[in-house]
Design a protein around this motif. Structure first.
Motif: not given
Length: 222
Positions: A207-222
């Motif tokens: 879940m950590e791997r998946m949600v961190k990726n989703a957060i980065e995409q949502t906030l436009g982070q690299p």
């Protein structure tokens, strides 16, 4: 004898804090306002979210994530505390993981449509306040040990299809934990759960791997 709303004054009625607003009131007061450039993220949910910070507290501390999970809660309870525990903390994003306790009937009977609508209301509140919502699929559950026979393995996939369509119509991120974690029973495999519902450290690592990726995409982070 005097009465108010048909209730005797002698009964000394104590108002019930049904959404458990008290739980995080002090923590919310002590939480400093976000600093310039801080990408604060609030995690709204039930015991799966609440227990996450015990399984891996560093995940929240290192990423400036704020955990606002409360064990046993249903979507109407979360909706009632959404302003206090999410909006007033001024995050950039909110991760909403909810619905399994509704199917279990923790606060009474709930239809899938009612669960969907409560999560939609949280999404709309977030968007209206400049917060980007991430709608999570409900995690797999073959059965509920505290209330067996409700067929969550059938109902959860139906609800998830509704949540995915809602997220798409709202133009927000849908995070599909279910597809990554479900076994061939539409439940959690033994390595990922202790009781068919709650998650092991191995499950949280997924879940950590998946949600961190989703957060980065949502906030436009690299």
């Amino acid at each position: 004898m005097l009465s108010f709303l048909g209730l005797s004054s002698a009964s000394k009625i104590n108002a019930q804090d049904w959404p458990n607003l008290e739980k995080y009131q002090t923590a919310n007061t002590e939480l400093a306002a976000p600093t310039d450039g801080e990408n604060r993220v609030v995690f709204m949910g039930n015991s799966i979210t609440e227990m996450w910070k015990d399984a891996n507290p560093n995940f929240f501390e290192e990423n400036l994530y704020v955990n606002r999970g409360i064990g046993g809660q249903t979507t109407p309870q979360m909706l009632l505390r959404f302003r206090q525990d999410v909006i007033d903390l001024h995050p950039k994003a909110v991760v909403i993981l909810a619905g399994t306790n509704d199917i279990a009937g923790n606060t009474g009977p709930m239809t899938l449509e009612q669960i969907h609508d409560n999560i939609l209301s949280m999404v709309e509140l977030a968007k209206a306040n400049g917060i980007k919502p991430i709608v999570c699929s409900v995690l797999p559950a073959f059965d509920y040990p505290w209330r067996p026979g409700l067929q969550p393995n059938i109902k959860i996939p139906k609800l998830n299809n509704m949540l995915k369509a809602m997220a798409e119509s709202q133009g927000v991120m849908y995070l599909d934990y279910f597809s990554e974690m479900a076994d061939d029973r539409n439940g959690l495999p033994s390595a990922l759960t202790t009781d068919e519902v709650h998650v092991t450290k191995e499950g949280y690592s997924i879940m950590e791997r998946m949600v961190k990726n989703a957060i980065e995409q949502t906030l436009g982070q690299p």
